[in-house]
Design a protein around this motif. Structure first.
Motif, PDB file in Angstrom:
ATOM      1  N   PHE A 205    -131.227 -70.441 -19.955  1.00  0.00           N
ATOM      2  CA  PHE A 205    -130.383 -71.650 -19.998  1.00  0.00           C
ATOM      3  C   PHE A 205    -131.287 -72.890 -19.970  1.00  0.00           C
ATOM      4  CE2 PHE A 205    -125.863 -73.015 -18.605  1.00  0.00           C
ATOM      5  CZ  PHE A 205    -126.014 -74.274 -19.169  1.00  0.00           C
ATOM      6  N   ALA A 206    -132.267 -72.871 -19.072  1.00  0.00           N
ATOM      7  CA  ALA A 206    -133.189 -74.012 -18.977  1.00  0.00           C
ATOM      8  C   ALA A 206    -133.936 -74.204 -20.299  1.00  0.00           C
ATOM      9  CB  ALA A 206    -134.172 -73.803 -17.828  1.00  0.00           C
ATOM     10  N   GLU A 221    -136.502 -82.120 -17.239  1.00  0.00           N
ATOM     11  CA  GLU A 221    -137.397 -81.632 -16.186  1.00  0.00           C
ATOM     12  C   GLU A 221    -136.792 -80.355 -15.653  1.00  0.00           C
ATOM     13  OE1 GLU A 221    -138.599 -84.165 -12.581  1.00  0.00           O
ATOM     14  OE2 GLU A 221    -137.741 -85.538 -14.071  1.00  0.00           O
ATOM     15  N   VAL A 222    -137.596 -79.315 -15.508  1.00  0.00           N
ATOM     16  CA  VAL A 222    -137.081 -78.044 -14.997  1.00  0.00           C
ATOM     17  C   VAL A 222    -137.820 -77.687 -13.715  1.00  0.00           C
ATOM     18  CG1 VAL A 222    -136.777 -75.577 -15.464  1.00  0.00           C
ATOM     19  CG2 VAL A 222    -136.516 -77.247 -17.322  1.00  0.00           C
ATOM     20  N   LEU A 223    -137.082 -77.531 -12.629  1.00  0.00           N
ATOM     21  CA  LEU A 223    -137.689 -77.038 -11.395  1.00  0.00           C
ATOM     22  C   LEU A 223    -137.546 -75.521 -11.383  1.00  0.00           C
ATOM     23  CD1 LEU A 223    -136.531 -79.558  -8.599  1.00  0.00           C
ATOM     24  CD2 LEU A 223    -138.423 -79.725 -10.215  1.00  0.00           C
ATOM     25  N   ASP A 224    -138.671 -74.801 -11.360  1.00  0.00           N
ATOM     26  CA  ASP A 224    -138.602 -73.344 -11.277  1.00  0.00           C
ATOM     27  C   ASP A 224    -138.579 -72.932  -9.797  1.00  0.00           C
ATOM     28  OD1 ASP A 224    -141.176 -73.653 -10.369  1.00  0.00           O
ATOM     29  OD2 ASP A 224    -142.122 -72.725 -12.114  1.00  0.00           O
ATOM     30  N   GLU A 225    -138.596 -71.630  -9.546  1.00  0.00           N
ATOM     31  CA  GLU A 225    -138.417 -71.192  -8.152  1.00  0.00           C
ATOM     32  C   GLU A 225    -139.507 -71.708  -7.221  1.00  0.00           C
ATOM     33  OE1 GLU A 225    -139.154 -69.385 -10.756  1.00  0.00           O
ATOM     34  OE2 GLU A 225    -140.164 -67.497 -10.302  1.00  0.00           O
ATOM     35  N   LYS A 226    -140.709 -71.875  -7.761  1.00  0.00           N
ATOM     36  CA  LYS A 226    -141.810 -72.408  -6.941  1.00  0.00           C
ATOM     37  C   LYS A 226    -141.526 -73.855  -6.553  1.00  0.00           C
ATOM     38  CE  LYS A 226    -146.087 -70.146  -8.330  1.00  0.00           C
ATOM     39  NZ  LYS A 226    -147.071 -70.320  -9.411  1.00  0.00           N
ATOM     40  N   ALA A 227    -141.159 -74.631  -7.557  1.00  0.00           N
ATOM     41  CA  ALA A 227    -140.882 -76.050  -7.316  1.00  0.00           C
ATOM     42  C   ALA A 227    -139.670 -76.208  -6.394  1.00  0.00           C
ATOM     43  CB  ALA A 227    -140.637 -76.758  -8.640  1.00  0.00           C
ATOM     44  N   LEU A 228    -138.694 -75.325  -6.544  1.00  0.00           N
ATOM     45  CA  LEU A 228    -137.504 -75.390  -5.688  1.00  0.00           C
ATOM     46  C   LEU A 228    -137.887 -75.117  -4.233  1.00  0.00           C
ATOM     47  CD1 LEU A 228    -134.962 -73.547  -8.041  1.00  0.00           C
ATOM     48  CD2 LEU A 228    -134.861 -75.957  -7.375  1.00  0.00           C
ATOM     49  N   PRO A 247    -133.799 -68.723  -9.928  1.00  0.00           N
ATOM     50  CA  PRO A 247    -132.980 -69.904 -10.221  1.00  0.00           C
ATOM     51  C   PRO A 247    -133.782 -71.072 -10.806  1.00  0.00           C
ATOM     52  CG  PRO A 247    -133.445 -69.809  -7.868  1.00  0.00           C
ATOM     53  CD  PRO A 247    -134.026 -68.562  -8.469  1.00  0.00           C
ATOM     54  N   ARG A 248    -133.060 -72.052 -11.307  1.00  0.00           N
ATOM     55  CA  ARG A 248    -133.659 -73.258 -11.873  1.00  0.00           C
ATOM     56  C   ARG A 248    -132.763 -74.448 -11.530  1.00  0.00           C
ATOM     57  NH1 ARG A 248    -137.190 -70.187 -12.558  1.00  0.00           N
ATOM     58  NH2 ARG A 248    -138.358 -69.627 -14.451  1.00  0.00           N
ATOM     59  N   LEU A 249    -133.391 -75.622 -11.394  1.00  0.00           N
ATOM     60  CA  LEU A 249    -132.614 -76.865 -11.388  1.00  0.00           C
ATOM     61  C   LEU A 249    -133.131 -77.702 -12.551  1.00  0.00           C
ATOM     62  CD1 LEU A 249    -130.533 -78.864 -10.187  1.00  0.00           C
ATOM     63  CD2 LEU A 249    -132.365 -79.754  -8.744  1.00  0.00           C
ATOM     64  N   ALA A 358    -124.319 -78.358  -3.845  1.00  0.00           N
ATOM     65  CA  ALA A 358    -124.690 -79.250  -2.739  1.00  0.00           C
ATOM     66  C   ALA A 358    -126.107 -79.792  -2.943  1.00  0.00           C
ATOM     67  CB  ALA A 358    -124.575 -78.508  -1.410  1.00  0.00           C
ATOM     68  N   ASP A 359    -127.046 -78.913  -3.238  1.00  0.00           N
ATOM     69  CA  ASP A 359    -128.428 -79.360  -3.446  1.00  0.00           C
ATOM     70  C   ASP A 359    -128.520 -80.321  -4.626  1.00  0.00           C
ATOM     71  OD1 ASP A 359    -129.380 -77.931  -1.324  1.00  0.00           O
ATOM     72  OD2 ASP A 359    -130.485 -76.429  -2.515  1.00  0.00           O
ATOM     73  N   ALA A 360    -127.848 -79.979  -5.715  1.00  0.00           N
ATOM     74  CA  ALA A 360    -127.903 -80.834  -6.907  1.00  0.00           C
ATOM     75  C   ALA A 360    -127.229 -82.184  -6.652  1.00  0.00           C
ATOM     76  CB  ALA A 360    -127.251 -80.125  -8.089  1.00  0.00           C
ATOM     77  N   LEU A 361    -126.159 -82.183  -5.868  1.00  0.00           N
ATOM     78  CA  LEU A 361    -125.459 -83.438  -5.560  1.00  0.00           C
ATOM     79  C   LEU A 361    -126.328 -84.352  -4.699  1.00  0.00           C
ATOM     80  CD1 LEU A 361    -121.872 -81.999  -4.881  1.00  0.00           C
ATOM     81  CD2 LEU A 361    -122.519 -83.545  -6.746  1.00  0.00           C
TER      82      LEU A 361
END
Ligand code: BES
Ligand code: MN
Ligand code: ZN
Length: 506
Positions: A205-206, A221-228, A247-249, A358-361
């Motif tokens: 998806f990312a 910008e993609v945050l991968d599991e490490k960045a998260l 997961p990704r944000l 919640a995290d994204a908000l």
């Protein structure tokens, strides 16, 4: 992708597979709609009688095919039902036009070209017919091989020619361009939703977001599991940690140099919701690939805003995770520390959407946008309350909630305003953490909304769209809505972006 053309040709001479005309329910049988004059004349003014003989009533979505008059280029006349006969000026509602055009386009699957001679009196009507036809022509064939692509309901109608529109008129041209962008982006969301969850995981998806960002000049910008992990996104990580697919944000942003407002859109992107350790029973998990419909709608809206060049900044946040049970999954009873610093006792791992959102908000709030709108297939309770075609709108601002309800109505998306009763908050009190991810069963959709509200930054206008009902159509197709992913909320959000750009909202 279905092509759209505006045509001044007459129905008699246009090369097409079918001429589409409208028929409505009159007091004494079917009546032929405006736009069908040439066809009616060729039938000696007896088209309505002919249609009645064939059993047509003019009911919404009804399709009647008959052979064209001798000598016509198009071999078939397709009469599509518009429903109730129009007011005195012959105008049908835009939604009636959208639905009829959609039903006709569906009936023409497998054909090359449909000439739409529906009642078009102005550019708004043309936009409705174009949008309905392009949405109705949708087919999802990505997972089918070779010839099977055609077998399954036929390839989508390849070309929609709009008759009665003025190709050189600015308003008509703009309407056709907007309809094309909106329909293509709704269809982008549908494609993502329909893609099998083993294929569309958070990483895939990312990657889609990155590809579109490149194509349309968006910042991504993609945050991968490490960045998260580094960033402390305990909600997204807690939901995603049971899956082999991490997961990704994603932050995907469209900006306009002269924009005065910024909208932040936050989408729930659970690429598959098994329920986690609180596993869903069989019968409740077959369609749970649709649990990323909110993120799909947000993504599609950001791209649409860019393609339309709207004078507003639109930042999309896609909270992507797969909710799976495993030895590494979050347990009921675990406590997560969220990106905001708040702690959450996870009582039910199937209430995962609110955790990733919640995290994204909180993250979206840091940028202090003028408004945040989140979109999510959040609760079965909202489906029980409003059914399969209507989404619920909650907000921390009554006027904003009403405005979105109004825009959704204009866009042809059924919705209804829902409250956030403060008394339901205490049901989420936890003996061990700041809040639990579950509360009272009654009013479950509102409880989820109250949970999200806790993660909105101070003073930021916020609305929450629970699209669990309309996001995925499990019954048969109707109007311009196919079976499967619907692209719910895209048209409402695009309209919101347009009105924000025009300075209509706050
Ligand atoms: N993704 C579901 C909600 C859903 C239900 C979407 C039906 C589409 C169709 C969500 O994650 C969920 O499981 N919600 C639970 C929450 C409950 C455990 C508090 C629900 O609604 O049952
Ligand atoms: Mn769930
Ligand atoms: Zn879910």
């Amino acid at each position: 992708m279905t092509a759209l053309t505006l045509s001044t040709s007459s129905a008699a001479t246009l090369r097409a597979d079918a001429v589409v005309v409208g028929v409505a329910k009159g007091p004494k049988g079917p009546v032929v709609a405006l736009g069908a004059e040439a066809v009616d004349a060729a039938f000696d003014g007896k088209l309505a009688t002919v249609l009645e003989t064939l059993g047509a009533t003019g009911a919404e979505g009804e399709v009647t095919k008959l052979p064209s008059p001798a000598g016509w280029k198009a071999p078939v006349v397709l009469a599509v039902g518009l429903g109730e006969a129009p007011d005195e000026d012959g105008g049908y509602g835009t939604e009636a036009l959208r639905r009829a055009a959609g039903a006709a386009a569906r009936a023409l699957a497998g054909s090359k070209k449909g000439a739409f001679a529906l009642p078009v009196q102005d550019a708004d009507d043309a936009a409705a017919v174009a949008e309905g036809a392009l949405l109705g022509a949708y087919a999802f064939t990505a997972h089918r091989g070779g010839d099977d692509k055609k077998k399954a309901g036929g390839a989508p109608l390849a070309e929609v020619a709009l008759l009665g529109a003025k190709p050189r008129d600015k308003a008509f041209k703009a309407a056709a361009e907007r309809a094309t962008v909106v329909a293509e982006e709704v269809n982008r969301a549908r494609d993502l939703i329909n893609t099998a969850p083993n294929v569309l995981d958070p990483k895939a998806f990312a990657a889609e977001a990155q590809a579109a960002a490149k194509e349309y000049g968006l910042k991504v910008e993609v945050l991968d599991e490490k960045a998260l992990k580094k960033g402390g996104y305990g909600g997204i990580l807690g939901v995603g940690q049971g899956s082999e697919a991490p997961p990704r944000l994603v932050r995907i942003a469209y900006t306009h140099a002269k924009a005065e407002k910024t909208l932040a859109l936050v989408g729930k992107g659970i690429t598959y919701d098994s329920g986690g350790i609180s596993l869903k029973p069989a019968g409740h998990n077959e369609t749970m690939k649709c649990d990323m419909s909110g993120a799909a709608a947000v993504f599609a809206t950001v791209v649409a805003a860019a393609r339309l060049g709207l004078r507003v900044n639109v930042t999309g946040w896609l909270a992507l995770a797969e909710n799976m049970p495993s030895g590494s999954a979050t347990r009921p009873g675990d406590v997560l520390t969220m990106y905001s610093g708040k702690t959450v006792e996870v009582l039910n791992t199937d209430a995962e959407g609110r955790l990733v959102l919640a995290d994204a908000l909180t993250r979206a709030s840091e940028e202090e946008p003028d408004a945040i709108i989140d979109v999510a297939t959040l609760t079965g309770a909202m489906v029980l309350a409003l059914g399969n075609r209507t989404f619920g709108i909650m907000a921390n601002d009554d006027a904003f909630r009403a405005a979105i309800h109004h825009l959704a109505e204009e866009a042809g998306e059924p919705s209804w305003p829902m409250p956030l009763p403060a008394d339901l908050r205490k049901g989420m009190d936890s003996p061990v953490a700041d809040i639990a991810n579950m509360g009272e069963r009654m009013g479950g959709g509102l409880v989820a909304g109250l949970f999200l509200k806790e993660f909105i930054g101070e003073g930021i206008t916020w609305a929450h769209l629970d699209i669990a009902g309309p996001a995925f159509n499990e019954s048969g197709p109707f109007g311009y809505t196919p079976k499967g992913g619907t692209g719910s909320a895209v048209r409402t959000l695009v309209r919101l972006a347009e009105h924000t750009a025009a300075g209509d909202l706050g």
